[in-house]
Design a protein around this motif. Sequence first.
Motif, PDB file in Angstrom:
ATOM      1  N   LEU A 141       6.910   0.326  -3.756  1.00 28.48           N
ATOM      2  CA  LEU A 141       6.469  -0.471  -5.011  1.00 28.48           C
ATOM      3  C   LEU A 141       7.412   0.162  -5.925  1.00 28.48           C
ATOM      4  O   LEU A 141       7.776  -0.481  -6.879  1.00 28.48           O
ATOM      5  CB  LEU A 141       5.042  -0.039  -5.378  1.00 28.48           C
ATOM      6  CG  LEU A 141       3.870  -0.833  -4.650  1.00 28.48           C
ATOM      7  CD1 LEU A 141       2.492  -0.302  -5.369  1.00 28.48           C
ATOM      8  CD2 LEU A 141       3.902  -2.398  -4.826  1.00 28.48           C
ATOM      9  N   PRO A 191       3.388   3.440  -2.266  1.00 29.70           N
ATOM     10  CA  PRO A 191       3.582   3.591  -3.625  1.00 29.70           C
ATOM     11  C   PRO A 191       5.222   3.907  -3.549  1.00 29.70           C
ATOM     12  O   PRO A 191       6.016   3.274  -4.847  1.00 29.70           O
ATOM     13  CB  PRO A 191       3.085   4.850  -4.143  1.00 29.70           C
ATOM     14  CG  PRO A 191       1.906   5.039  -2.987  1.00 29.70           C
ATOM     15  CD  PRO A 191       2.500   4.607  -1.680  1.00 29.70           C
ATOM     16  N   THR A 197      -1.833  -1.832  -5.192  1.00 29.61           N
ATOM     17  CA  THR A 197      -1.542  -1.030  -3.761  1.00 29.61           C
ATOM     18  C   THR A 197      -2.565  -1.683  -2.694  1.00 29.61           C
ATOM     19  O   THR A 197      -2.573  -0.909  -1.946  1.00 29.61           O
ATOM     20  CB  THR A 197      -1.798   0.464  -4.231  1.00 29.61           C
ATOM     21  OG1 THR A 197      -3.222   0.476  -4.739  1.00 29.61           O
ATOM     22  CG2 THR A 197      -0.935   0.805  -4.928  1.00 29.61           C
ATOM     23  N   GLN A 242       1.900  -4.193 -10.479  1.00 34.71           N
ATOM     24  CA  GLN A 242       1.914  -3.719  -9.054  1.00 34.71           C
ATOM     25  C   GLN A 242       0.450  -3.459  -8.781  1.00 34.71           C
ATOM     26  O   GLN A 242      -0.460  -3.401  -9.427  1.00 34.71           O
ATOM     27  CB  GLN A 242       2.459  -2.222  -9.183  1.00 34.71           C
ATOM     28  CG  GLN A 242       3.956  -2.081  -9.633  1.00 34.71           C
ATOM     29  CD  GLN A 242       4.441  -0.698  -9.570  1.00 34.71           C
ATOM     30  OE1 GLN A 242       4.131   0.129  -8.820  1.00 34.71           O
ATOM     31  NE2 GLN A 242       5.448  -0.473 -10.575  1.00 34.71           N
ATOM     32  N   ASP A 271       0.824  -1.230   0.013  1.00 34.35           N
ATOM     33  CA  ASP A 271       0.092  -0.166   0.137  1.00 34.35           C
ATOM     34  C   ASP A 271       0.896   1.153  -0.007  1.00 34.35           C
ATOM     35  O   ASP A 271       0.450   2.311   0.219  1.00 34.35           O
ATOM     36  CB  ASP A 271      -1.077  -0.257   1.176  1.00 34.35           C
ATOM     37  CG  ASP A 271      -0.133  -0.132   2.570  1.00 34.35           C
ATOM     38  OD1 ASP A 271       0.976  -0.496   2.483  1.00 34.35           O
ATOM     39  OD2 ASP A 271      -0.810   0.696   3.534  1.00 34.35           O
TER      40      ASP A 271
END
Length: 397
Positions: A19, A16, A37, A35, A14
């Motif tokens: 990620l 960013p 989230t 990806q 969750d």
Amino acid sequence: MTVTTSTSILLVDDDPQNLYLMAEVLEAEGYQVQQATSGTAALEAIAATPPHLVLLDIMMPEMDGFEVCEQIRQNPQTATVPIIFLTALSDDDAYLKSVEVMGDDYLTKPIQLDLVLKKIQRTLRLKQLRDEAYQAQLSAQTEKMVQIQLQHQRQMTAAWKISEALAEKFYSFVPQQFLTRVAPRGLESLQVGNANESDMTILFCDIREFTAIAETQTARATFAWLNVFFESINQAVMQHQGFVDKYLGDAVMAVFDRDQHHACDAVQATAQICQALEKFNGDRHQFGLTEPIRIGIGLHSGRGLIGTVGANQRMDTTVVGDVVNTASRLEHLTKTYQCATIISEAVIEQLPTDHNFQFRWLDLVTPRGKTQSLNIYALMSGERDRAASVTTQQAPT
């Protein structure tokens, strides 16, 4: 496992920033990166295109990583996708939970990139080995099943051929025409007492002076010519819709029961047997027979019962009724009247009005064992040319 551009990894976090950083590292190693989230977005992405591996954060709002893992494992389409947890949770309870939901590995943050990459390579390689082992096992099982099916098919084919051969041999002992009357549902329904009553004509054929002939030959030589002659009788009977019920040493009993035609069938078969006898006698020297053989044939029509008699362990097929006894008595009378055939009036009455046979009246007799007299006739020349007139000498009134 060799990394290719088709080796895909799904990142679920969750944050960013996490990620972005992890995606940069994995793409640099040659992986194709997806990806998500949230847990919901991860499940949607996996359902659309299952990845080769999932890197899954645990602490996420609404749906945590453990629940995401459980749903992935519950789906048969994605149940074997490798899952590595990446989390800030380092307590034993979290680790045990990851094992419980069947995660493949568990790494805590802050992550060590070299370790993560090594874990990913190892996990993918293990997945590849398991898949290859499964495919090899599946191929082996498939091949084994194919071999088993081929063996089963060969066994069934062999069994079917044996069954057909046995059935063919069985029908040599018990005519198939007989079985269709007493066991219409097949051999399994054959049992003692099965019977079928109908109108029929019985033919008895006996070889004259058979004992004297047999004394001059070996048993094998007698068997040779006897079976040749019996074959000609059987062909004549079968060609005219009848069947041989019994071979009684040097005699034959045949049954004709075709509805409305049994008498005509029997007379036609009788004429053909007489013709076959002439041919046989012309070739008799090859069997060591110095004199022509002679026969007597008796025909009678009436009601008879076709059925099975005996015991459950040993049964036989037979025809019971006065029609059988009378036909046998008429055959014996051919010796008295010095003729080859004697046919009862009951047979002639069953013939069509335009029949092509010629008969000669012999006598009004009461056969041995009977109380009623009957007119008897001799078949003079078998079946005549259809253009010829029909002359049947009538019995005296």
